[in-house]
Every structure is written in C-alpha cells, then in structure tokens.
Enzyme design. Structure first.
Site: not given
Length: 257
Positions: A142, A155
């Site tokens: 990401s 995350y």
C-alpha cells in the site's frame, strides 16, 4: 494467445475489489485461476463468472492468517491444475485506527492477514515453482506502507512488511527464475474503502477524510480496481521478465505530493 496463456494463478482476496478485477482479467489473458477468499459466496461467484466466460477456475476458501489454510490452498491448486505459476497475495483488511484505539487482537490480525499470509503462502508455493522452473510472487502492499499512516500505524507496519518480504524472496530465489514484487495502491474504489475512511469518525468525518486523500492525488480521482489489475498483469507476465524486488506505487501520484 493471452499474456498468461496456460499459467496457473492463485489470487487471495479475489472475491471482490482488486482481486476480483484481477481474477477476471487474468482469466481473459489465458490463466487458470484459483480464486481464494474467506467469503465463500463471493469467491464462488467469481469462479463461476470465469467459467461462464469460457475460462477455468476453482474456488478455495482460506483465511490467509492461518498457515494450514495456505498449505491446503496450494495442495488444492496442484491437485486441480498440476502446479503454480503465479501467487498474488492480495487479501487484506482495513487498519484498526490510531495506536490508542488498537487492541492486541487488532494488531495481531493485521500481521496475520497481511504478513503471515504472504510469508506462509510463499513458503508453500515456492517448492512448486522451483519444480516448474520458475514463477512469480506478488504482494499487495500500500501507499501507506511507503508513507507512514498516523490514522492506522498497524496497517502501515503490516503493509511495509510485505515490501521487504518481496525483496527477501526476490534475492533468495532469482537463481530459480522466481520473481517477487510488491504493488502499492493509493486510494482505490473497492468495498473496503469505506472501512478505511471510517476508522476514526470521532476525529474526522469519512467524507472529509476522503476529500483530504483525494486532495493529495495529483490525478484528482479514486483509482479503479481494474487499473490495479492491469499493473499486476504486467508484473505477473513475461513482459516483466527481469522485474524483481520492486516496490511499485500505483497511486495516481499520491506518493509524490
């Protein structure tokens, strides 16, 4: 003849979003698909859609946080198609929120779904790829794995871990003609997106957070799942035959702002 003609491709998290878009695209390019998802109905629907279009696909239910499920995923793939050419660990979950809001269980789940899924998925596909004389491993990281996310540090940590894992695998397995890369999406219009922008509603409203995200994207719009799928297709095809150990943003320019 498609760019993935007769290749066997496993894609985790392919019951919806980016994974579904990629499964359909890879099948159109000639791959035989193993649709992997924890949501049985969604995964079966994607496999059935591929079959209706004339492709070949099976569905395997797996929790990518469990090594036993990943071992079984590879075993079912080999039983159905005889081997594995492509493993894309795309399954993921939204971050738990700010560090003060993150429980130990939340943190462990982030690491399990993302990092354990990539690590143990690779552990079980690598022997099959070595037998076949090569293969491709791809991880969905990401932009938040490249740029720190105060909104969800667990995350960011998990996604950053997949980047170094790809590079470790690339370094150790190039001699076996096995490539490994990580792809880093920016804000993508998927069913998971509302979970991302809705993590801290007491701090910032979801609509305001989405507006803030897009203000930092030079192209000024959300990325579509099909756009991520096309980038992944390149990395998984022979067109990228010497591309390995790469961490590639596909983010509309988010990371350069």
């Amino acid at each position: 003849m498609g760019r993935l003609h007769d290749k066997v491709a496993i894609i985790t998290g392919s019951g919806s979003g980016m994974g579904k878009a990629a499964a359909l695209l890879f099948a159109r390019e000639g791959a035989r698909l193993v649709v992997v998802d924890i949501h049985e109905g969604h995964g079966q629907d994607v496999a059935a859609e591929i079959a209706r279009a004339g492709g070949q696909a099976i569905f395997v239910r797996a929790d990518t946080g469990r090594e036993a499920d990943l071992r079984d995923m590879v075993a079912q793939t080999v039983q159905a198609f005889g081997g594995v050419d492509i493993f894309w660990h795309n399954a993921g979950i939204a971050g738990a929120g700010a560090i003060e809001q993150t429980s130990e269980e939340d943190f462990d789940r982030q690491i399990a779904i993302h990092v354990k899924g990539g690590f143990f998925g690779a552990k079980h596909v690598l022997p099959e790829m070595k037998k076949a004389g090569g293969g491709v491993i791809l991880f969905t990281s990401s932009a938040s794995g490249l740029r720190a996310s105060p909104a969800s540090p667990s995350y960011s940590i998990a996604k950053a871990g997949l980047q170094i894992l790809a590079q470790c695998i690339a370094q150790a397995n190039g001699k076996f003609n096995i490539r490994a890369n990580a792809i880093c999406p920016g804000p993508v219009q998927t069913p998971l997106w509302p979970s991302f922008v809705g993590r801290n509603p007491d701090v910032i409203k979801p609509a305001d957070l989405e507006k803030a995200f897009l203000s930092r994207v030079p192209m000024g719009r959300m990325i579509q799942p099909e756009e991520i799928a096309r980038a992944a297709l390149f990395l998984c095809s022979d067109e990228a035959s010497v591309v390995t150990g790469v961490v590639m943003p596909v983010d509309g320019g988010f990371l350069v702002t």
